[in-house]
Design a protein around this motif. Sequence first.
Motif, mmCIF file in Angstrom:
data_model
loop_
_atom_site.group_PDB
_atom_site.id
_atom_site.type_symbol
_atom_site.label_atom_id
_atom_site.label_comp_id
_atom_site.label_asym_id
_atom_site.label_seq_id
_atom_site.Cartn_x
_atom_site.Cartn_y
_atom_site.Cartn_z
ATOM 1 N N PRO A 149 17.179 5.791 -12.136
ATOM 2 C CA PRO A 149 16.616 5.738 -11.019
ATOM 3 C C PRO A 149 15.489 4.811 -10.529
ATOM 4 N N TYR A 150 15.406 4.025 -9.716
ATOM 5 C CA TYR A 150 14.123 3.318 -9.253
ATOM 6 C C TYR A 150 13.050 4.165 -9.233
ATOM 7 N N THR A 151 11.817 3.788 -9.234
ATOM 8 C CA THR A 151 10.471 4.756 -9.474
ATOM 9 C C THR A 151 9.890 3.876 -8.103
ATOM 10 N N SER A 152 9.259 4.628 -7.124
ATOM 11 C CA SER A 152 8.677 4.137 -6.078
ATOM 12 C C SER A 152 7.203 3.860 -6.222
ATOM 13 N N PRO A 153 6.429 2.967 -5.931
ATOM 14 C CA PRO A 153 4.965 2.604 -6.179
ATOM 15 C C PRO A 153 4.319 3.731 -5.927
ATOM 16 N N SER A 154 2.958 3.417 -6.232
ATOM 17 C CA SER A 154 1.894 4.439 -5.767
ATOM 18 C C SER A 154 1.492 4.403 -4.373
ATOM 19 N N ALA A 155 1.865 3.502 -3.642
ATOM 20 C CA ALA A 155 1.569 3.303 -2.249
ATOM 21 C C ALA A 155 2.517 3.803 -1.351
ATOM 22 N N ALA A 156 2.210 3.968 -0.046
ATOM 23 C CA ALA A 156 2.850 4.464 1.008
ATOM 24 C C ALA A 156 4.183 3.756 1.186
ATOM 25 N N VAL A 157 5.443 4.142 1.819
ATOM 26 C CA VAL A 157 6.394 3.403 1.913
ATOM 27 C C VAL A 157 6.577 2.887 3.605
#
Length: 328
Positions: A225-233
């Motif tokens: 899976p991808y991992t989202s950054p620590s910022a808001a989407v």
Amino acid sequence: MVDRPKKPSALATTPGLPPQAQLNISHDNSRVSAVLPTGESVEVLLFGATIISWKDAKGNEKLWLSEAAKLDGTKAVRGGVPLVFPVFGTAPDHAATAKLPQHGFARSSRWEFLGKSTSESSTLSATSAGDDSVKLDFGLSPSNLTEESKKAWPYKFGLIYSVTLGKEGLTTSLVVQNDGEQAWEFQTLMHTYFRVKDISTVSITGLESSPYLDKVLGPSSTGEPYTSPSAAVSLSSKVDRVYTPAGGPEAAVIIKEGGKKKFGIVRDNMNEVVVWNPWKDDAQGMGDFAPKDGYKEMICVEAGAVKGWQKLEQGETWEGGQVIMAAN
């Protein structure tokens, strides 16, 4: 005239019972609506038990509903809150659901209205007297299905879907029961279309540093899976992702607009969150999506149990849901 300091207070003009939530069933028995004494309202189409309207006390609509949505039972509703069961998307490799249409049959079957219940404030006063919330219950079983759906998914089941309207928000919950002798598996999702003013100013928090599947980009080069950054989407193109929020279901997912909180979503037994917006090209290709630039005024943030399968043995029950709080 002399003003008396101890003059009697005015009598209540309508003594007796406090204000009650009002329930209305349409003349053609196709939809159910409820209004709280304070003005909040919800409307549910019996076709799919689809919530097609949720308004605050000022009459502001919280959900996006396509102007071209079919509300006559000819196809699943585009907008509102369609209910996905027993499969998310399509699952050609899952034998039990391989023959089902996309998102299963719950959103395209006619549900039964089982009735309403209300709750009152524990401290009744002149300002809080009356119903604080109203709960509408809907049921679906094999007897409600078409012969085609029964043949495609020949299991005995019972669903109870509850829609609870409160002064601050909306709660939707689903109870799934295996009424047969054979075990079966399912997925479910509450496909909520939130109304926004400008998608370019929308951000979503609560999904930071979380694994997700991306249906637009496809699998990653590693297959992980991808991992989202620590910022808001934020969104600037088509998005179709299945997140497993790192904070778990109890951690709120917040939809902000222009930096201000617009909606907060807390999930119960719904481990995944789908974020979807078709953007310009896909919106153009959908016959029931209108206006065509409506993608600018909606964002789907959907609570679900869609990663893998939930298995129920004979007589077992599963329950999950979401609480959506709306900012004023």
